[in-house]
Every structure is written in C-alpha cells, then in structure tokens.
Design a protein around this motif. Structure first.
Motif, mmCIF file in Angstrom:
data_model
loop_
_atom_site.group_PDB
_atom_site.id
_atom_site.type_symbol
_atom_site.label_atom_id
_atom_site.label_comp_id
_atom_site.label_asym_id
_atom_site.label_seq_id
_atom_site.Cartn_x
_atom_site.Cartn_y
_atom_site.Cartn_z
ATOM 1 N N UNK A 88 7.317 -9.362 -13.027
ATOM 2 C CA UNK A 88 8.419 -8.395 -13.119
ATOM 3 C C UNK A 88 7.955 -6.957 -12.909
ATOM 4 N N UNK A 89 6.702 -6.655 -13.241
ATOM 5 C CA UNK A 89 6.258 -5.262 -13.254
ATOM 6 C C UNK A 89 5.342 -4.854 -12.107
ATOM 7 N N UNK A 90 4.858 -5.811 -11.327
ATOM 8 C CA UNK A 90 3.977 -5.478 -10.214
ATOM 9 C C UNK A 90 4.777 -4.812 -9.097
ATOM 10 N N UNK A 91 4.320 -3.644 -8.683
ATOM 11 C CA UNK A 91 4.928 -2.944 -7.550
ATOM 12 C C UNK A 91 3.930 -3.011 -6.397
ATOM 13 N N UNK A 92 4.319 -3.709 -5.338
ATOM 14 C CA UNK A 92 3.433 -3.866 -4.178
ATOM 15 C C UNK A 92 3.324 -2.515 -3.486
ATOM 16 N N UNK A 93 2.131 -1.961 -3.323
ATOM 17 C CA UNK A 93 2.009 -0.667 -2.632
ATOM 18 C C UNK A 93 2.582 -0.755 -1.209
ATOM 19 N N UNK A 94 3.399 0.233 -0.847
ATOM 20 C CA UNK A 94 4.135 0.217 0.427
ATOM 21 C C UNK A 94 3.225 0.062 1.643
ATOM 22 N N UNK A 95 2.130 0.816 1.684
ATOM 23 C CA UNK A 95 1.225 0.768 2.831
ATOM 24 C C UNK A 95 0.623 -0.629 2.995
ATOM 25 N N UNK A 96 0.206 -1.222 1.866
ATOM 26 C CA UNK A 96 -0.393 -2.558 1.912
ATOM 27 C C UNK A 96 0.641 -3.606 2.325
ATOM 28 N N UNK A 97 1.878 -3.428 1.874
ATOM 29 C CA UNK A 97 2.953 -4.356 2.253
ATOM 30 C C UNK A 97 3.191 -4.254 3.757
ATOM 31 N N UNK A 155 -13.134 -6.864 -31.152
ATOM 32 C CA UNK A 155 -12.881 -6.417 -29.785
ATOM 33 C C UNK A 155 -13.287 -7.546 -28.842
ATOM 34 N N UNK A 156 -12.402 -7.911 -27.901
ATOM 35 C CA UNK A 156 -12.715 -8.986 -26.960
ATOM 36 C C UNK A 156 -12.441 -8.523 -25.535
ATOM 37 N N UNK A 157 -13.441 -8.734 -24.669
ATOM 38 C CA UNK A 157 -13.292 -8.398 -23.253
ATOM 39 C C UNK A 157 -12.663 -9.584 -22.528
ATOM 40 N N UNK A 158 -11.675 -9.286 -21.701
ATOM 41 C CA UNK A 158 -10.996 -10.314 -20.914
ATOM 42 C C UNK A 158 -11.057 -9.954 -19.433
ATOM 43 N N UNK A 159 -10.922 -10.964 -18.599
ATOM 44 C CA UNK A 159 -10.791 -10.778 -17.158
ATOM 45 C C UNK A 159 -9.421 -11.299 -16.749
ATOM 46 N N UNK A 160 -8.758 -10.590 -15.855
ATOM 47 C CA UNK A 160 -7.448 -11.028 -15.381
ATOM 48 C C UNK A 160 -7.361 -10.765 -13.884
ATOM 49 N N UNK A 161 -6.902 -11.759 -13.159
ATOM 50 C CA UNK A 161 -6.691 -11.605 -11.723
ATOM 51 C C UNK A 161 -5.251 -11.191 -11.465
ATOM 52 N N UNK A 162 -5.074 -10.078 -10.769
ATOM 53 C CA UNK A 162 -3.750 -9.599 -10.365
ATOM 54 C C UNK A 162 -3.610 -9.959 -8.887
ATOM 55 N N UNK A 163 -2.654 -10.833 -8.594
ATOM 56 C CA UNK A 163 -2.498 -11.352 -7.238
ATOM 57 C C UNK A 163 -1.427 -10.578 -6.486
ATOM 58 N N UNK A 164 -1.812 -10.068 -5.326
ATOM 59 C CA UNK A 164 -0.882 -9.395 -4.413
ATOM 60 C C UNK A 164 -0.595 -10.387 -3.288
ATOM 61 N N UNK A 165 0.607 -10.968 -3.323
ATOM 62 C CA UNK A 165 0.967 -12.019 -2.380
ATOM 63 C C UNK A 165 2.275 -11.627 -1.701
ATOM 64 N N UNK A 166 2.251 -11.659 -0.380
ATOM 65 C CA UNK A 166 3.475 -11.341 0.375
ATOM 66 C C UNK A 166 4.429 -12.516 0.296
ATOM 67 N N UNK A 167 5.712 -12.204 0.119
ATOM 68 C CA UNK A 167 6.731 -13.269 0.077
ATOM 69 C C UNK A 167 6.913 -13.831 1.487
ATOM 70 N N UNK A 168 7.185 -15.130 1.540
ATOM 71 C CA UNK A 168 7.386 -15.785 2.860
ATOM 72 C C UNK A 168 8.728 -15.422 3.437
#
Length: 168
Positions: A88-97, A155-168
C-alpha cells in the motif's frame, strides 16, 4: 533526516539542505526533538541544531544488537500486515517506472527495545531513487513489538527485501 556520506552521518532537512555536518559514526532519526548519535565510541543525544544533550544513558556494550532472539520482533499484525503495508505504501519512482527498472533493495534495520526503527542501511541497492524509497518505507513503519531474549527486550537487526516490480 540522517544521511551517510564518506562513511559518516549527518542530517539534512526536508528540502535536502545540510543542517548538521557529517561527523557521526552512527545516527538515528529524530524523535521528540532529539536524535541518538555515536561519535568516537560515545553514544549521546543531540537536538535539531546538533547540540550535545548528554549521554544516551547506555554504553556501547549495553547497546548490543542481536541478529537472533528467542522471540524475534513482530510487525503490528504480523507478516501479512507487513506485506500489506509495503504494497500500500510503496511509491515506484517515476524515472525507474519509465525506464522499466525492476528489482530488489535489501535493507538492514534495527528494531530497538521500544519497538522503534533505527540504523536503517541499504545492504544491496538498486538505483538511488529506489534506495531512497525503500529507506522511506522502513523509516515510516509503525512501531514493532520488540524482540526478546530471556523475556528481556533487546535490540534486533533485521533484513527486509523491498521488491520493485512492474505490473503486467
């Protein structure tokens, strides 16, 4: 917000102007008008002008960051809620899109003992704009339930992958 340059951290304002110079080894986001920073191994708080407000109350040793805990930190509502938040909150950067750039940004961050997010870092970036967007997403997350070791908040360190995927 905190920004890293040549291995040191400083702070920029909303319009991108440097307001506190790049002098810190570690820098956390401002909360309640102050930010926790580390310089030369000493943790302390600063105000919005960079003035030292005194020790952060804990030595570096006590600020241990774990990668594994008996109970790992939990996003409010669990993993499904986390993925909903990202969608809901990811905004695809315009140039990359426009250029049809797709991929993953791996982000490291720490959920502290109060559930706040600190020490956000890009582990594997994609593009500058995607990296900034991934950091914005993490920075704006609601508070997490902190991790526990022996029923003590840590304190706990986490890793998270944020996926930038173009819609078909």
């Amino acid at each position: 917000s905190a920004l890293r340059k040549k291995g040191l951290w400083g702070y920029i304002n909303a319009s991108g102007r440097l307001v506190i110079p790049f002098i810190f080894d570690q820098a956390n986001p401002f909360r309640d008008g102050k930010a926790k920073v580390m310089k030369d191994g000493e943790l302390y708080f600063i105000d919005s002008k960079g003035k030292n407000l005194g020790r952060a109350g804990q030595t570096v040793v006590e600020e241990k960051i774990y990668k594994l805990a008996d109970k790992m930190p939990v996003f409010p509502g669990g993993y499904n809620a986390l993925f909903d938040y990202l969608d809901k909150n990811l905004t695809y950067p315009a140039l990359e899109k426009q250029k049809e750039v797709a991929g993953t940004v791996r982000v490291s961050f720490v959920v502290d003992t109060t559930g706040h997010i600190e020490n956000i870092k890009i582990v594997n970036g994609l593009t500058g704009n995607c990296d900034v967007e991934a950091m914005r997403l993490i920075k704006n997350m609601p508070g997490w339930e902190p991790g526990l070791i022996d029923d003590k908040k840590v304190n706990v360190q986490l890793l998270l992958d944020i996926v930038f995927k173009l819609e078909d």
